[in-house]
Design a protein around this motif. Structure first.
Motif, PDB file in Angstrom:
ATOM      1  N   GLY A   1      24.654  47.226 -19.344  1.00 27.32           N
ATOM      2  CA  GLY A   1      26.479  47.261 -19.060  1.00 27.32           C
ATOM      3  C   GLY A   1      26.379  47.705 -17.165  1.00 27.32           C
ATOM      4  O   GLY A   1      25.806  45.747 -16.851  1.00 27.32           O
ATOM      5  N   ASP A   2      25.765  48.416 -16.457  1.00 28.56           N
ATOM      6  CA  ASP A   2      25.911  48.132 -14.836  1.00 28.56           C
ATOM      7  C   ASP A   2      24.052  48.673 -14.621  1.00 28.56           C
ATOM      8  O   ASP A   2      23.700  48.936 -15.766  1.00 28.56           O
ATOM      9  CB  ASP A   2      26.756  49.669 -14.005  1.00 28.56           C
ATOM     10  CG  ASP A   2      26.814  50.563 -14.891  1.00 28.56           C
ATOM     11  OD1 ASP A   2      25.801  51.496 -14.940  1.00 28.56           O
ATOM     12  OD2 ASP A   2      27.314  51.372 -14.177  1.00 28.56           O
ATOM     13  N   GLU A   3      24.119  48.198 -13.739  1.00 26.35           N
ATOM     14  CA  GLU A   3      22.087  49.296 -13.089  1.00 26.35           C
ATOM     15  C   GLU A   3      22.146  49.774 -13.934  1.00 26.35           C
ATOM     16  O   GLU A   3      20.629  50.853 -13.324  1.00 26.35           O
ATOM     17  CB  GLU A   3      22.308  48.631 -11.576  1.00 26.35           C
ATOM     18  CG  GLU A   3      22.248  47.422 -11.682  1.00 26.35           C
ATOM     19  CD  GLU A   3      21.355  47.065 -10.483  1.00 26.35           C
ATOM     20  OE1 GLU A   3      21.166  48.190  -9.584  1.00 26.35           O
ATOM     21  OE2 GLU A   3      21.857  45.568  -9.556  1.00 26.35           O
ATOM     22  N   SER A   4      23.274  51.264 -13.725  1.00 28.85           N
ATOM     23  CA  SER A   4      22.877  52.502 -13.814  1.00 28.85           C
ATOM     24  C   SER A   4      22.274  53.064 -15.166  1.00 28.85           C
ATOM     25  O   SER A   4      21.513  53.832 -14.984  1.00 28.85           O
ATOM     26  CB  SER A   4      23.913  53.797 -13.919  1.00 28.85           C
ATOM     27  OG  SER A   4      25.155  53.284 -14.573  1.00 28.85           O
TER      28      SER A   4
ATOM     29  N   LEU B   1      14.727  47.398 -13.540  1.00 26.22           N
ATOM     30  CA  LEU B   1      15.226  48.047 -11.956  1.00 26.22           C
ATOM     31  C   LEU B   1      14.007  47.062 -11.697  1.00 26.22           C
ATOM     32  O   LEU B   1      13.740  46.095 -10.024  1.00 26.22           O
ATOM     33  CB  LEU B   1      15.548  49.051 -11.902  1.00 26.22           C
ATOM     34  CG  LEU B   1      16.677  49.957 -12.055  1.00 26.22           C
ATOM     35  CD1 LEU B   1      16.590  51.142 -11.995  1.00 26.22           C
ATOM     36  CD2 LEU B   1      17.646  48.768 -11.510  1.00 26.22           C
ATOM     37  N   GLN B   2      12.632  47.254 -12.078  1.00 24.14           N
ATOM     38  CA  GLN B   2      11.562  46.839 -11.302  1.00 24.14           C
ATOM     39  C   GLN B   2      11.356  45.156 -11.575  1.00 24.14           C
ATOM     40  O   GLN B   2      11.064  44.640 -10.667  1.00 24.14           O
ATOM     41  CB  GLN B   2       9.854  47.232 -11.068  1.00 24.14           C
ATOM     42  CG  GLN B   2      10.108  48.641 -10.998  1.00 24.14           C
ATOM     43  CD  GLN B   2       9.048  48.862 -11.348  1.00 24.14           C
ATOM     44  OE1 GLN B   2       8.019  48.929 -12.934  1.00 24.14           O
ATOM     45  NE2 GLN B   2       8.000  49.993 -11.212  1.00 24.14           N
ATOM     46  N   ASP B   3      12.208  44.521 -12.640  1.00 24.90           N
ATOM     47  CA  ASP B   3      11.816  43.124 -12.909  1.00 24.90           C
ATOM     48  C   ASP B   3      12.890  42.487 -11.711  1.00 24.90           C
ATOM     49  O   ASP B   3      12.820  41.485 -11.834  1.00 24.90           O
ATOM     50  CB  ASP B   3      12.333  42.978 -14.484  1.00 24.90           C
ATOM     51  CG  ASP B   3      11.057  43.334 -14.914  1.00 24.90           C
ATOM     52  OD1 ASP B   3       9.565  43.390 -14.476  1.00 24.90           O
ATOM     53  OD2 ASP B   3      11.125  43.254 -16.409  1.00 24.90           O
TER      54      ASP B   3
ATOM     55  N   LYS C   1      14.406  39.832  -7.490  1.00 21.71           N
ATOM     56  CA  LYS C   1      15.185  38.989  -5.678  1.00 21.71           C
ATOM     57  C   LYS C   1      13.913  38.942  -5.035  1.00 21.71           C
ATOM     58  O   LYS C   1      15.036  37.785  -4.197  1.00 21.71           O
ATOM     59  CB  LYS C   1      15.406  40.563  -5.685  1.00 21.71           C
ATOM     60  CG  LYS C   1      16.744  41.012  -6.131  1.00 21.71           C
ATOM     61  CD  LYS C   1      17.309  42.316  -5.395  1.00 21.71           C
ATOM     62  CE  LYS C   1      18.894  43.230  -6.107  1.00 21.71           C
ATOM     63  NZ  LYS C   1      19.379  44.291  -6.329  1.00 21.71           N
ATOM     64  N   LYS C   2      12.933  39.666  -4.495  1.00 18.82           N
ATOM     65  CA  LYS C   2      12.027  38.562  -4.347  1.00 18.82           C
ATOM     66  C   LYS C   2      11.618  37.544  -4.519  1.00 18.82           C
ATOM     67  O   LYS C   2      11.563  36.718  -3.477  1.00 18.82           O
ATOM     68  CB  LYS C   2      10.918  39.114  -4.640  1.00 18.82           C
ATOM     69  CG  LYS C   2       9.663  39.075  -3.276  1.00 18.82           C
ATOM     70  CD  LYS C   2       8.232  40.061  -2.899  1.00 18.82           C
ATOM     71  CE  LYS C   2       7.273  39.691  -2.852  1.00 18.82           C
ATOM     72  NZ  LYS C   2       5.687  39.415  -2.805  1.00 18.82           N
TER      73      LYS C   2
END
Length: 134
Positions: free
Chosen positions: A105-108, A115-117, A122-123
């Motif tokens: 679903g979503d990030e939550s 989330l770290q991945d 992103k980096k």
């Protein structure tokens, strides 16, 4: 284009990214095919010939430039092969992220590790963007 991307869904963004990576792979494949027409043995032979000419003090500036071009070509040839080797992994990685997000679903709903991945991705994306724009 960046403004247009903001309005796309995650699924659409992944589809667009997948197409872009696929196009990139196709371009890399064409470049590699062209590069393979000149083998490393040919490059070594040309280098030896040019080095011989340099030792005889023949066309020094031109021969130095030719050596630089050959070195650059050999390096680019190797880099293209490495990029191509990783390109399929990028597509697999992209598909795995897409499937995972569709499941969760979503990030939550994501775990701390996930989330770290995402932050690492992103980096890396920022670093890649910076390299491309150089």
């Amino acid at each position: 284009m960046p403004g247009d991307l903001k309005s796309l869904s995650i699924s659409d963004l992944f589809s667009k990214l997948h197409r872009m990576i696929s196009d990139f792979i196709e371009t890399i494949d064409e470049t590699i095919r062209d590069n393979r027409q000149i083998g490393l043995d040919d490059i070594k032979s040309l280098r030896a010939h040019i080095t011989s000419r340099l030792q005889k003090n023949e066309d020094i500036e031109e021969n130095k430039k030719l050596l630089k071009v050959l070195d650059l070509f050999a390096t680019n040839k190797a880099v293209m092969e490495l990029i191509r080797a990783d390109a399929d992994d990028w597509l697999d990685f992209l598909e795995a992220i897409k499937k995972r997000l569709e499941q969760k679903g979503d990030e939550s709903d994501l775990t701390r590790e996930e989330l770290q991945d995402i932050e690492k991705a992103k980096k890396l994306t920022q670093e890649i963007r910076a390299m491309i724009r150089k």
